[in-house]
Write a protein that holds these residues in place. Sequence first.
Motif, mmCIF file in Angstrom:
data_model
loop_
_atom_site.group_PDB
_atom_site.id
_atom_site.type_symbol
_atom_site.label_atom_id
_atom_site.label_comp_id
_atom_site.label_asym_id
_atom_site.label_seq_id
_atom_site.Cartn_x
_atom_site.Cartn_y
_atom_site.Cartn_z
ATOM 1 N N ASP A 183 47.758 30.173 47.851
ATOM 2 C CA ASP A 183 46.876 31.300 48.192
ATOM 3 C C ASP A 183 46.551 31.345 49.683
ATOM 4 O O ASP A 183 46.007 32.336 50.163
ATOM 5 N N ASP A 215 41.559 37.482 42.049
ATOM 6 C CA ASP A 215 42.959 37.822 41.843
ATOM 7 C C ASP A 215 43.012 39.013 40.882
ATOM 8 O O ASP A 215 42.364 38.982 39.836
ATOM 9 N N VAL A 266 45.970 38.194 45.630
ATOM 10 C CA VAL A 266 44.622 37.755 45.993
ATOM 11 C C VAL A 266 43.937 38.919 46.700
ATOM 12 O O VAL A 266 44.489 39.497 47.637
#
Length: 105
Positions: free
Chosen positions: A15, A60, A65
């Motif tokens: 991420d 998310d 994201v």
Amino acid sequence: MKEVNIKIRPIEKNDYSDIAGIYNYYVENSNAAFLETNIDVEFVESLHKVALKGSFLIADNGEKVIGFCLLKNFLPMENFKRTATITYFISPEYTRWGLGNLFLN
């Protein structure tokens, strides 16, 4: 909040790039980010290391994201041991969707 399947979950290393992208939008387009230059994945990793355990979360939408938040110690003194600062940034197209409330809860 608009209808969309948003999941709040702990951050994962994959991420980091998305988080840097969200933060860099605010570096480039607003005064919300205190830094004046873009960040990279190494900076996000350093944030992950200083975040209080379990507090670095992402939102998310099932495809990407769309926001992140984290808690850091407020001050390293005994009187402030139960205080923290919260940082959160949300992709501009998802602001005003109630994600700030989700993060705070």
